[in-house]
Write a protein that holds these residues in place. Sequence first.
Motif, PDB file in Angstrom:
ATOM      1  N   PRO A   1       3.119  11.705  -2.948  1.00 17.63           N
ATOM      2  CA  PRO A   1       4.413  12.344  -3.215  1.00 17.63           C
ATOM      3  C   PRO A   1       4.968  11.874  -4.565  1.00 17.63           C
ATOM      4  CG  PRO A   1       4.449  11.158  -1.109  1.00 17.63           C
ATOM      5  CD  PRO A   1       3.150  10.842  -1.769  1.00 17.63           C
ATOM      6  N   SER A   2       5.556  12.786  -5.325  1.00 14.42           N
ATOM      7  CA  SER A   2       6.025  12.428  -6.669  1.00 14.42           C
ATOM      8  C   SER A   2       7.494  12.768  -6.874  1.00 14.42           C
ATOM      9  CB  SER A   2       5.186  13.174  -7.712  1.00 14.42           C
ATOM     10  OG  SER A   2       5.725  12.979  -9.007  1.00 14.42           O
ATOM     11  N   ASP A   3       8.216  11.810  -7.471  1.00 15.78           N
ATOM     12  CA  ASP A   3       9.582  12.056  -7.952  1.00 15.78           C
ATOM     13  C   ASP A   3       9.587  12.171  -9.470  1.00 15.78           C
ATOM     14  OD1 ASP A   3      11.174  12.078  -5.626  1.00 15.78           O
ATOM     15  OD2 ASP A   3      11.016   9.904  -5.458  1.00 15.78           O
ATOM     16  N   ALA A   4       8.402  12.358 -10.051  1.00 18.36           N
ATOM     17  CA  ALA A   4       8.292  12.345 -11.514  1.00 18.36           C
ATOM     18  C   ALA A   4       7.687  13.663 -12.008  1.00 18.36           C
ATOM     19  CB  ALA A   4       7.448  11.151 -11.946  1.00 18.36           C
ATOM     20  N   ASN A   5       7.261  13.706 -13.277  1.00 20.45           N
ATOM     21  CA  ASN A   5       6.667  14.941 -13.795  1.00 20.45           C
ATOM     22  C   ASN A   5       5.152  14.829 -13.867  1.00 20.45           C
ATOM     23  OD1 ASN A   5       6.510  13.113 -15.863  1.00 20.45           O
ATOM     24  ND2 ASN A   5       6.960  14.598 -17.487  1.00 20.45           N
TER      25      ASN A   5
ATOM     26  N   PRO B   1       2.133   4.546 -12.470  1.00 20.55           N
ATOM     27  CA  PRO B   1       1.560   5.887 -12.292  1.00 20.55           C
ATOM     28  C   PRO B   1       1.671   6.451 -10.879  1.00 20.55           C
ATOM     29  CG  PRO B   1      -0.165   4.264 -11.995  1.00 20.55           C
ATOM     30  CD  PRO B   1       1.122   3.500 -12.213  1.00 20.55           C
ATOM     31  N   THR B   2       2.396   5.771  -9.965  1.00 19.94           N
ATOM     32  CA  THR B   2       2.323   6.228  -8.570  1.00 19.94           C
ATOM     33  C   THR B   2       3.241   7.429  -8.309  1.00 19.94           C
ATOM     34  OG1 THR B   2       4.011   4.613  -7.934  1.00 19.94           O
ATOM     35  CG2 THR B   2       1.703   3.929  -7.721  1.00 19.94           C
ATOM     36  N   GLY B   3       4.317   7.553  -9.080  1.00 21.99           N
ATOM     37  CA  GLY B   3       5.183   8.730  -8.984  1.00 21.99           C
ATOM     38  C   GLY B   3       6.331   8.598  -8.001  1.00 21.99           C
TER      39      GLY B   3
ATOM     40  N   PRO C   1       0.820  -1.223   0.000  1.00 18.93           N
ATOM     41  CA  PRO C   1       0.000   0.000   0.000  1.00 18.93           C
ATOM     42  C   PRO C   1       0.854   1.274   0.000  1.00 18.93           C
ATOM     43  CG  PRO C   1      -0.906  -1.594   1.521  1.00 18.93           C
ATOM     44  CD  PRO C   1       0.401  -2.164   1.059  1.00 18.93           C
ATOM     45  N   ALA C   2       2.113   1.174   0.457  1.00 18.11           N
ATOM     46  CA  ALA C   2       3.002   2.349   0.394  1.00 18.11           C
ATOM     47  C   ALA C   2       3.709   2.433  -0.957  1.00 18.11           C
ATOM     48  CB  ALA C   2       4.037   2.278   1.516  1.00 18.11           C
ATOM     49  N   PHE C   3       3.252   1.639  -1.917  1.00 19.87           N
ATOM     50  CA  PHE C   3       3.812   1.599  -3.284  1.00 19.87           C
ATOM     51  C   PHE C   3       5.271   1.166  -3.307  1.00 19.87           C
ATOM     52  CE2 PHE C   3       0.630   5.235  -4.377  1.00 19.87           C
ATOM     53  CZ  PHE C   3      -0.380   4.304  -4.622  1.00 19.87           C
ATOM     54  N   GLN C   4       5.636   0.250  -2.382  1.00 20.99           N
ATOM     55  CA  GLN C   4       6.993  -0.292  -2.377  1.00 20.99           C
ATOM     56  C   GLN C   4       6.963  -1.776  -2.748  1.00 20.99           C
ATOM     57  OE1 GLN C   4       9.825   1.303  -2.211  1.00 20.99           O
ATOM     58  NE2 GLN C   4       8.870   3.295  -1.858  1.00 20.99           N
TER      59      GLN C   4
END
Length: 351
Positions: A288-292, A156-158, A128-131
């Motif tokens: 939170p996103s590390d992407a565009n 798509p999670t970013g 659920p934490a997208f890991q």
Amino acid sequence: MSFDLNNLLRENIKKLVPYSSARDEFKGEANTFLDANENSFGSPLTKWYNRYPDPLQLKVKEKLSAIKGVPVENIFLGNGSDECIDVLMRAFCEPGVDNILICPPTYGMYEVSAHINDVNIKKVELTPAFQLNLPAIEEAIDDNTKIIFLCSPNNPTGNSLDRDDIEIILNNYHGIVVIDEAYINFSRFRSFSQELNDYPNLVILQTLSKAWGLAALRVGMAFASQEIIHVMNKIKPPYNINQASQELTLQALEEVGQVNDMIKEIVAQRDLLAKDLMTIPVVQKIYPSDANFLLVQVTDPKAIYKYLLEKGIVVRDRSSVALCAGCLRITVGTPAENSSVVNAMKNWKPS
Ligand SMILES: Cc1ncc(COP(=O)(O)O)c(C=O)c1O
């Protein structure tokens, strides 16, 4: 057991004698080219488009090598990273027998490319934490699992995947580990591109379609061991990056400073967009996103998606995707585009 490329390759690929193009066979100086059945009279364009392009794109790779700090021999260029994904699948996965492992929600082309190549798919959802769910990945891997696709920052999670988790997979799994870094230029974390010497099973994918703003040119990169790059070059169509793309890419690669400025601007706009979206009542959560792009959870994703379309604003509805209930994916645009989407969402009323 340790990593052995020969054990992983398909039999037909091991035996493959690649197509040898006219320009592959010729080395040295010449002024009369009658070897490739081109049109010697020229082309309707003013340039040398009557000639086939460099099949191994040496000039482009030399420039990329200097920018990325990866030796030329460790670089493969594809017609977008989508072609790299397909070539890897064809190199390692026996149709109907072998499988790849993916971690949804993630980039859709791994699955589509596997279906096209009749390659089985094992899916281990992110937590659920997208890991990465390492115990479940370990359990899912079998003798026919040839490639694990990891996408970091993930679409798509970013978010970026934990580096320690990726390293555990690289160290303990002896198939091919693909790390798709399409969005790495927007991330706070460093690329795996300097780790190639430590991991013979590592393939990194990057692209000029995102931070470099060159999606139309279709240039994707794979960084890997010389042995893996050699296999990928055997499989690709001979002239997979056309002359116009090679020329324009070379020109663009001179502009690192301009691209870095755009990246800074996009990251600043991403944070501003997140802040503005958070003030809108229909917005429930922004990841939170590390992407565009931002993954944005809203009260009524289908209706809001349709409403935005009616206003001429296209976002991506990801609400039916695993772990993304209620979510729209919104690309960070120019300040004007971001204001449009924010204002439109502010004015949305449930019917
Ligand atoms: C994670 C990821 N990988 C690869 C690609 C494809 O990139 P390219 O344009 O180089 O084929 C995309 C495009 O959206 C992507 O999101």
